[in-house]
Design a protein around this motif. Sequence first.
Motif, PDB file in Angstrom:
ATOM      1  N   PHE A   1       0.824  -1.214   0.000  1.00  0.00           N
ATOM      2  CA  PHE A   1       0.000   0.000   0.000  1.00  0.00           C
ATOM      3  C   PHE A   1       0.860   1.267   0.000  1.00  0.00           C
ATOM      4  O   PHE A   1       0.582   2.224   0.723  1.00  0.00           O
ATOM      5  N   GLY A   2       1.935   1.228  -0.780  1.00  0.00           N
ATOM      6  CA  GLY A   2       2.782   2.404  -0.932  1.00  0.00           C
ATOM      7  C   GLY A   2       3.831   2.583   0.145  1.00  0.00           C
ATOM      8  O   GLY A   2       4.618   3.533   0.079  1.00  0.00           O
ATOM      9  N   SER A   3       3.874   1.687   1.121  1.00  0.00           N
ATOM     10  CA  SER A   3       4.862   1.777   2.190  1.00  0.00           C
ATOM     11  C   SER A   3       5.762   0.548   2.171  1.00  0.00           C
ATOM     12  O   SER A   3       5.306  -0.555   1.861  1.00  0.00           O
ATOM     13  N   LYS A   4       7.028   0.760   2.500  1.00  0.00           N
ATOM     14  CA  LYS A   4       7.952  -0.354   2.586  1.00  0.00           C
ATOM     15  C   LYS A   4       7.521  -1.294   3.716  1.00  0.00           C
ATOM     16  O   LYS A   4       7.086  -0.860   4.782  1.00  0.00           O
ATOM     17  N   LEU A   5       7.664  -2.593   3.474  1.00  0.00           N
ATOM     18  CA  LEU A   5       7.345  -3.577   4.495  1.00  0.00           C
ATOM     19  C   LEU A   5       8.258  -3.389   5.696  1.00  0.00           C
ATOM     20  O   LEU A   5       9.466  -3.193   5.553  1.00  0.00           O
ATOM     21  N   PHE A   6       7.652  -3.409   6.874  1.00  0.00           N
ATOM     22  CA  PHE A   6       8.352  -3.275   8.150  1.00  0.00           C
ATOM     23  C   PHE A   6       8.948  -1.873   8.357  1.00  0.00           C
ATOM     24  O   PHE A   6      10.069  -1.740   8.828  1.00  0.00           O
ATOM     25  N   GLU A   7       8.196  -0.845   7.992  1.00  0.00           N
ATOM     26  CA  GLU A   7       8.460   0.501   8.489  1.00  0.00           C
ATOM     27  C   GLU A   7       7.516   0.673   9.669  1.00  0.00           C
ATOM     28  O   GLU A   7       6.319   0.915   9.511  1.00  0.00           O
ATOM     29  N   ILE A   8       8.042   0.532  10.870  1.00  0.00           N
ATOM     30  CA  ILE A   8       7.202   0.415  12.054  1.00  0.00           C
ATOM     31  C   ILE A   8       7.757   1.234  13.218  1.00  0.00           C
ATOM     32  O   ILE A   8       8.932   1.596  13.235  1.00  0.00           O
ATOM     33  N   SER A   9       6.900   1.485  14.191  1.00  0.00           N
ATOM     34  CA  SER A   9       7.287   2.260  15.366  1.00  0.00           C
ATOM     35  C   SER A   9       8.196   1.433  16.268  1.00  0.00           C
ATOM     36  O   SER A   9       8.011   0.217  16.416  1.00  0.00           O
ATOM     37  N   VAL A  10       9.170   2.097  16.916  1.00  0.00           N
ATOM     38  CA  VAL A  10      10.035   1.396  17.860  1.00  0.00           C
ATOM     39  C   VAL A  10       9.231   0.946  19.081  1.00  0.00           C
ATOM     40  O   VAL A  10       9.674   0.063  19.834  1.00  0.00           O
TER      41      VAL A  10
ATOM     42  N   GLN B   1      -3.120  -9.657  18.501  1.00  0.00           N
ATOM     43  CA  GLN B   1      -2.190  -8.676  17.950  1.00  0.00           C
ATOM     44  C   GLN B   1      -2.793  -7.955  16.751  1.00  0.00           C
ATOM     45  O   GLN B   1      -2.493  -6.787  16.517  1.00  0.00           O
ATOM     46  N   PHE B   2      -3.622  -8.647  15.978  1.00  0.00           N
ATOM     47  CA  PHE B   2      -4.295  -7.960  14.873  1.00  0.00           C
ATOM     48  C   PHE B   2      -5.272  -6.926  15.429  1.00  0.00           C
ATOM     49  O   PHE B   2      -5.336  -5.790  14.937  1.00  0.00           O
ATOM     50  N   VAL B   3      -6.034  -7.319  16.445  1.00  0.00           N
ATOM     51  CA  VAL B   3      -6.962  -6.380  17.093  1.00  0.00           C
ATOM     52  C   VAL B   3      -6.198  -5.177  17.613  1.00  0.00           C
ATOM     53  O   VAL B   3      -6.600  -4.022  17.423  1.00  0.00           O
ATOM     54  N   ASP B   4      -5.075  -5.439  18.278  1.00  0.00           N
ATOM     55  CA  ASP B   4      -4.267  -4.367  18.856  1.00  0.00           C
ATOM     56  C   ASP B   4      -3.712  -3.444  17.776  1.00  0.00           C
ATOM     57  O   ASP B   4      -3.815  -2.216  17.876  1.00  0.00           O
ATOM     58  N   THR B   5      -3.128  -4.027  16.734  1.00  0.00           N
ATOM     59  CA  THR B   5      -2.499  -3.228  15.676  1.00  0.00           C
ATOM     60  C   THR B   5      -3.522  -2.382  14.936  1.00  0.00           C
ATOM     61  O   THR B   5      -3.312  -1.184  14.697  1.00  0.00           O
ATOM     62  N   PHE B   6      -4.643  -2.994  14.582  1.00  0.00           N
ATOM     63  CA  PHE B   6      -5.685  -2.262  13.857  1.00  0.00           C
ATOM     64  C   PHE B   6      -6.193  -1.086  14.682  1.00  0.00           C
ATOM     65  O   PHE B   6      -6.311   0.041  14.192  1.00  0.00           O
TER      66      PHE B   6
ATOM     67  N   VAL C   1      -0.549  -3.550   8.069  1.00  0.00           N
ATOM     68  CA  VAL C   1      -0.021  -4.823   7.575  1.00  0.00           C
ATOM     69  C   VAL C   1       1.387  -5.080   8.118  1.00  0.00           C
ATOM     70  O   VAL C   1       1.694  -6.180   8.585  1.00  0.00           O
ATOM     71  N   SER C   2       2.244  -4.062   8.067  1.00  0.00           N
ATOM     72  CA  SER C   2       3.614  -4.226   8.549  1.00  0.00           C
ATOM     73  C   SER C   2       3.651  -4.548  10.040  1.00  0.00           C
ATOM     74  O   SER C   2       4.381  -5.437  10.480  1.00  0.00           O
ATOM     75  N   GLY C   3       2.851  -3.810  10.812  1.00  0.00           N
ATOM     76  CA  GLY C   3       2.824  -4.029  12.255  1.00  0.00           C
ATOM     77  C   GLY C   3       2.328  -5.414  12.608  1.00  0.00           C
ATOM     78  O   GLY C   3       2.913  -6.098  13.458  1.00  0.00           O
ATOM     79  N   PHE C   4       1.260  -5.847  11.934  1.00  0.00           N
ATOM     80  CA  PHE C   4       0.706  -7.163  12.236  1.00  0.00           C
ATOM     81  C   PHE C   4       1.666  -8.284  11.822  1.00  0.00           C
ATOM     82  O   PHE C   4       1.899  -9.228  12.592  1.00  0.00           O
ATOM     83  N   LEU C   5       2.235  -8.192  10.620  1.00  0.00           N
ATOM     84  CA  LEU C   5       3.161  -9.231  10.159  1.00  0.00           C
ATOM     85  C   LEU C   5       4.401  -9.307  11.042  1.00  0.00           C
ATOM     86  O   LEU C   5       4.914 -10.398  11.327  1.00  0.00           O
ATOM     87  N   PHE C   6       4.878  -8.156  11.495  1.00  0.00           N
ATOM     88  CA  PHE C   6       6.040  -8.148  12.384  1.00  0.00           C
ATOM     89  C   PHE C   6       5.703  -8.842  13.701  1.00  0.00           C
ATOM     90  O   PHE C   6       6.500  -9.625  14.232  1.00  0.00           O
ATOM     91  N   LYS C   7       4.521  -8.580  14.236  1.00  0.00           N
ATOM     92  CA  LYS C   7       4.113  -9.204  15.489  1.00  0.00           C
ATOM     93  C   LYS C   7       3.902 -10.711  15.322  1.00  0.00           C
ATOM     94  O   LYS C   7       4.208 -11.487  16.233  1.00  0.00           O
ATOM     95  N   VAL C   8       3.377 -11.128  14.171  1.00  0.00           N
ATOM     96  CA  VAL C   8       3.242 -12.560  13.891  1.00  0.00           C
ATOM     97  C   VAL C   8       4.609 -13.219  13.846  1.00  0.00           C
ATOM     98  O   VAL C   8       4.828 -14.300  14.408  1.00  0.00           O
ATOM     99  N   PHE C   9       5.553 -12.548  13.196  1.00  0.00           N
ATOM    100  CA  PHE C   9       6.927 -13.058  13.102  1.00  0.00           C
ATOM    101  C   PHE C   9       7.537 -13.213  14.492  1.00  0.00           C
ATOM    102  O   PHE C   9       8.145 -14.242  14.811  1.00  0.00           O
ATOM    103  N   VAL C  10       7.339 -12.203  15.333  1.00  0.00           N
ATOM    104  CA  VAL C  10       7.881 -12.252  16.692  1.00  0.00           C
ATOM    105  C   VAL C  10       7.192 -13.338  17.512  1.00  0.00           C
ATOM    106  O   VAL C  10       7.838 -14.041  18.303  1.00  0.00           O
ATOM    107  N   ALA C  11       5.874 -13.508  17.321  1.00  0.00           N
ATOM    108  CA  ALA C  11       5.133 -14.533  18.056  1.00  0.00           C
ATOM    109  C   ALA C  11       5.646 -15.928  17.735  1.00  0.00           C
ATOM    110  O   ALA C  11       5.741 -16.789  18.615  1.00  0.00           O
ATOM    111  N   VAL C  12       5.984 -16.153  16.464  1.00  0.00           N
ATOM    112  CA  VAL C  12       6.552 -17.449  16.076  1.00  0.00           C
ATOM    113  C   VAL C  12       7.914 -17.650  16.733  1.00  0.00           C
ATOM    114  O   VAL C  12       8.228 -18.734  17.234  1.00  0.00           O
ATOM    115  N   LEU C  13       8.704 -16.591  16.775  1.00  0.00           N
ATOM    116  CA  LEU C  13      10.032 -16.680  17.381  1.00  0.00           C
ATOM    117  C   LEU C  13       9.971 -16.898  18.889  1.00  0.00           C
ATOM    118  O   LEU C  13      10.851 -17.559  19.459  1.00  0.00           O
TER     119      LEU C  13
END
Length: 234
Positions: free
Chosen positions: A45-54, A168-173, A195-207
């Motif tokens: 959606f016009g944004s680089k994947l994983f441009e997210i808040s610290v 995490q999807f509820v939280d991110t949205f 999308v970036s925030g949710f995918l990052f959190k999914v990635f972290v949840a798996v880890l």
Amino acid sequence: MTRKDKLTAQRIYILLGGLFITSLVVSNLIFQKFFYWYPFDVEIFGSKLFEISVGILPYPITFLITDLISEIYGKKRANDVVVVGIFASLFSLLIIYAADVVPATPWAPVDNNTFRIVFGNSVIAVFASMLTYLFAQFVDIQIYHFWKRLTKGKHLWIRNNFSTWFSQFVDTFTIVFLLCTFGIIDWVNFKGLLVSGFLFKVFVAVLDTPLLYLGVYLFKNRFNLKVNEELDLL
């Protein structure tokens, strides 16, 4: 359990609660800085994947801790930590407000304007975060125990990931929606940040699943817990 074991379990519970509250409060204070991580050259959606808040960095730790507390100490103890986290966020909000109101000295390294730029939006951020955090954490705990009952205490990875992903999807949205509504973030970034925030959190949840397995193993081994058995601190 012996009295010594109960005291040890209580101390660990307090330590986990302290880590939880620290992660939550810190995430509310540092959210305005955004960073990028480009493992893949992909735009969403016009944004680089994983441009997210610290602020997202310490936040997944809170879900790992509540899952661990849910597994070992039970649903009520997990909910207690969530409620304390709400009060801690409110208290930090009051401190920030008071610090913003009092005037800075002429020689202060941080003047009024700089302080307001860095922390001025914290009032809105903490308010928005508390709404989303309260809802998402309780959703996480409810879903976690739903899967725990359904699997009769087995298949830890199912309840850990399924509860965290949905909450995490509820939280991110909700947090991105509120920040855009309050004008802190431009609406043009809404979809990409969601999308970036949710995918990052999914990635972290798996880890963090192996970390949860390790924590549960150490607890069960230390306190001789059986499958689906929880610690009773009373």
